[in-house]
Scaffold this motif. Structure first.
Motif, PDB file in Angstrom:
ATOM      1  N   LEU A 123      39.120  47.397  33.398  1.00 31.12           N
ATOM      2  CA  LEU A 123      37.684  47.137  33.514  1.00 31.12           C
ATOM      3  C   LEU A 123      37.179  46.350  32.312  1.00 31.12           C
ATOM      4  O   LEU A 123      36.494  45.326  32.459  1.00 31.12           O
ATOM      5  CB  LEU A 123      36.939  48.468  33.634  1.00 31.12           C
ATOM      6  CG  LEU A 123      35.414  48.405  33.742  1.00 31.12           C
ATOM      7  CD1 LEU A 123      34.984  47.684  35.007  1.00 31.12           C
ATOM      8  CD2 LEU A 123      34.825  49.819  33.700  1.00 31.12           C
ATOM      9  N   TYR A 124      37.529  46.810  31.117  1.00 30.09           N
ATOM     10  CA  TYR A 124      37.067  46.129  29.907  1.00 30.09           C
ATOM     11  C   TYR A 124      37.702  44.745  29.764  1.00 30.09           C
ATOM     12  O   TYR A 124      37.066  43.807  29.287  1.00 30.09           O
ATOM     13  CB  TYR A 124      37.369  46.975  28.672  1.00 30.09           C
ATOM     14  CG  TYR A 124      36.521  48.223  28.562  1.00 30.09           C
ATOM     15  CD1 TYR A 124      35.187  48.222  28.967  1.00 30.09           C
ATOM     16  CD2 TYR A 124      37.047  49.411  28.054  1.00 30.09           C
ATOM     17  CE1 TYR A 124      34.403  49.363  28.868  1.00 30.09           C
ATOM     18  CE2 TYR A 124      36.266  50.554  27.947  1.00 30.09           C
ATOM     19  CZ  TYR A 124      34.947  50.526  28.358  1.00 30.09           C
ATOM     20  OH  TYR A 124      34.170  51.653  28.255  1.00 30.09           O
ATOM     21  N   ARG A 125      38.946  44.630  30.167  1.00 28.31           N
ATOM     22  CA  ARG A 125      39.609  43.326  30.078  1.00 28.31           C
ATOM     23  C   ARG A 125      38.962  42.319  31.037  1.00 28.31           C
ATOM     24  O   ARG A 125      38.783  41.148  30.693  1.00 28.31           O
ATOM     25  CB  ARG A 125      41.107  43.466  30.383  1.00 28.31           C
ATOM     26  CG  ARG A 125      41.908  44.049  29.223  1.00 28.31           C
ATOM     27  CD  ARG A 125      43.357  44.297  29.630  1.00 28.31           C
ATOM     28  NE  ARG A 125      44.019  43.066  30.039  1.00 28.31           N
ATOM     29  CZ  ARG A 125      44.619  42.218  29.207  1.00 28.31           C
ATOM     30  NH1 ARG A 125      44.624  42.458  27.908  1.00 28.31           N
ATOM     31  NH2 ARG A 125      45.223  41.133  29.669  1.00 28.31           N
ATOM     32  N   ALA A 126      38.603  42.776  32.226  1.00 32.40           N
ATOM     33  CA  ALA A 126      37.961  41.879  33.189  1.00 32.40           C
ATOM     34  C   ALA A 126      36.608  41.404  32.673  1.00 32.40           C
ATOM     35  O   ALA A 126      36.252  40.224  32.804  1.00 32.40           O
ATOM     36  CB  ALA A 126      37.803  42.584  34.536  1.00 32.40           C
ATOM     37  N   LEU A 127      35.842  42.319  32.080  1.00 31.69           N
ATOM     38  CA  LEU A 127      34.542  41.930  31.527  1.00 31.69           C
ATOM     39  C   LEU A 127      34.725  40.972  30.353  1.00 31.69           C
ATOM     40  O   LEU A 127      34.000  39.977  30.231  1.00 31.69           O
ATOM     41  CB  LEU A 127      33.760  43.168  31.088  1.00 31.69           C
ATOM     42  CG  LEU A 127      32.380  42.892  30.470  1.00 31.69           C
ATOM     43  CD1 LEU A 127      31.484  42.109  31.431  1.00 31.69           C
ATOM     44  CD2 LEU A 127      31.701  44.196  30.046  1.00 31.69           C
ATOM     45  N   ALA A 128      35.700  41.249  29.497  1.00 35.51           N
ATOM     46  CA  ALA A 128      35.939  40.378  28.343  1.00 35.51           C
ATOM     47  C   ALA A 128      36.345  38.974  28.784  1.00 35.51           C
ATOM     48  O   ALA A 128      35.867  37.974  28.233  1.00 35.51           O
ATOM     49  CB  ALA A 128      37.019  40.986  27.450  1.00 35.51           C
ATOM     50  N   LYS A 129      37.206  38.892  29.771  1.00 37.39           N
ATOM     51  CA  LYS A 129      37.628  37.577  30.272  1.00 37.39           C
ATOM     52  C   LYS A 129      36.432  36.807  30.827  1.00 37.39           C
ATOM     53  O   LYS A 129      36.281  35.599  30.588  1.00 37.39           O
ATOM     54  CB  LYS A 129      38.696  37.753  31.353  1.00 37.39           C
ATOM     55  CG  LYS A 129      39.238  36.436  31.901  1.00 37.39           C
ATOM     56  CD  LYS A 129      40.351  36.684  32.916  1.00 37.39           C
ATOM     57  CE  LYS A 129      40.884  35.371  33.474  1.00 37.39           C
ATOM     58  NZ  LYS A 129      41.977  35.593  34.461  1.00 37.39           N
ATOM     59  N   HIS A 130      35.571  37.499  31.539  1.00 36.13           N
ATOM     60  CA  HIS A 130      34.356  36.882  32.087  1.00 36.13           C
ATOM     61  C   HIS A 130      33.450  36.384  30.961  1.00 36.13           C
ATOM     62  O   HIS A 130      32.905  35.269  31.032  1.00 36.13           O
ATOM     63  CB  HIS A 130      33.632  37.918  32.944  1.00 36.13           C
ATOM     64  CG  HIS A 130      32.316  37.474  33.480  1.00 36.13           C
ATOM     65  ND1 HIS A 130      32.186  36.495  34.447  1.00 36.13           N
ATOM     66  CD2 HIS A 130      31.047  37.875  33.181  1.00 36.13           C
ATOM     67  CE1 HIS A 130      30.909  36.317  34.728  1.00 36.13           C
ATOM     68  NE2 HIS A 130      30.193  37.132  33.977  1.00 36.13           N
TER      69      HIS A 130
END
Length: 363
Positions: free
Chosen positions: A95-102
């Motif tokens: 979840l955090y990785r997806a938000l960071a990539k975005h």
């Protein structure tokens, strides 16, 4: 007041809310923004020692921040990205990785990381005031006193991009978007023609081969740039090849040279390259970055260089350092130091304190 180029994030800090919870509240109250705000207020702000209208304002800020981050629309319906996050809500790391990539690719996060590295490379300490000023010089604005950058940092820290304050973990950055921080520098140095050519290739399905002149025509029609057909290899194809984005095969015929065959490489990942190109195209003064990064001691040493090119760049860098000390902002360069062999530089700055002023700096 100019619109912020960094997302609004008030009451959307990981120190204030839990991402999984607000995603579940958004799912539960999809299409009903009032019910969503009430649920956020009851979950996070009901115990705040303030009046009811202020608690409602805090909940409204959370909603506005989720809109700014591209997670929901104004009626609290998930965007495509919001649905992606909701599907990952039970896997905290993902979840955090997806938000960071975005954030890195779509919310000017890569420019933020790049700017932090530049400040550190210059020997200065990162703080919000300095960060806002340095971003402003690149054409990236966020309001005075705004928490936009610090909240972005907190979310990026959750994914490991930042650690211990503003320290960048470049391995995590690379792992997230499959491109190093320096890739932004490479893209920023490309000409409009090179960027247009690259965008066309990135948007095509498959790696080719494509006829080089066909891509040129499509880029011209799509993005309105004009190419010098005779100079296409030298001005566009070779630079893109040398930076690893394309591979070339020469075509020949009995009647003379044929267009190159162009192959996109694995490095030309549309999911990464296109949003990063969009970020660098918003930037101003990309030629400033090498100057801003230099510590003063290094600049003074290079002024003594026998290499006139190095000496000329050092002269420009010195002008920037001196003008920054008196809080002036760069506008443009009239005469580059490397054009005069280090003998002279002519740079325009502006001051906006109390009264507007424009300064022409020659040294």
């Amino acid at each position: 007041m100019p619109k912020s180029d960094l997302p609004f994030g008030s009451e959307f800090s990981p120190s204030q809310i839990e991402l999984r919870t607000v995603l579940e509240l958004a799912f539960k109250h999809a299409g009903d923004w009032k019910a969503f705000e009430d649920a956020v207020r009851e979950t996070y702000f009901e115990s705040n020692e303030t009046i009811e209208s202020n608690r409602r304002k805090l909940a409204n800020n959370t909603k506005l921040s989720m809109i700014a981050y591209g997670i929901i629309d104004r009626n609290v319906n998930f965007t495509d990205f919001g649905r992606e996050l909701y599907a990952l809500r039970n896997d905290e790391k993902a979840l955090y990785r997806a938000l960071a990539k975005h954030i890195l690719l779509n919310l000017n996060g890569a420019v933020l990381v790049q700017c932090v590295r530049d400040i550190q490379a210059s020997g200065e300490t990162v703080d919000l005031v300095k960060l806002r000023e340095w971003l402003e010089e690149r054409g990236i604005h966020f309001p005075r006193g705004g928490k936009h950058a610090s909240i972005m940092r907190l979310w990026l820290e959750k994914a490991g991009v930042f650690s211990s304050g503003w320290n960048v973990d470049e391995a995590v950055f690379l792992d997230l978007i499959k491109a190093p921080v320096e890739e932004l520098d490479v893209l920023a140095r490309f000409t409009p023609e090179q960027r247009a050519y690259l965008k066309v290739l990135a948007n095509l399905e498959g790696q080719g081969p494509y006829q080089s002149n066909d891509i040129e025509k499509l880029a011209s029609e799509t993005y309105g740039v004009q190419f010098n057909e005779k100079m296409l290899p030298k001005t566009v194809l070779y630079p893109l090849r040398d930076t690893g984005f394309i591979r070339l095969e020469r075509g020949t015929s009995y009647h003379g040279a044929k267009p190159f065959k162009v192959f996109a490489t694995d490095k030309l990942n549309a999911e990464v390259v296109l949003p990063m190109l969009e970020q660098v195209e918003r930037l101003t003064g990309t030629e400033l970055r090498p100057l801003l990064r230099k510590p003063l001691g290094e600049i003074l040493d290079e002024l003594k260089s026998n290499n006139t090119y190095v000496k000329g760049l050092a002269l420009e860098a010195l002008a920037f350092k001196l003008m920054r000390l008196i809080d002036l902002q760069y506008v443009y360069t009239r005469l580059k130091g490397n054009q005069t062999g280090g003998a002279e530089v002519d740079v325009i700055f502006e001051g906006t304190r109390l009264a507007f002023s424009r300064w022409q700096v020659q040294c």
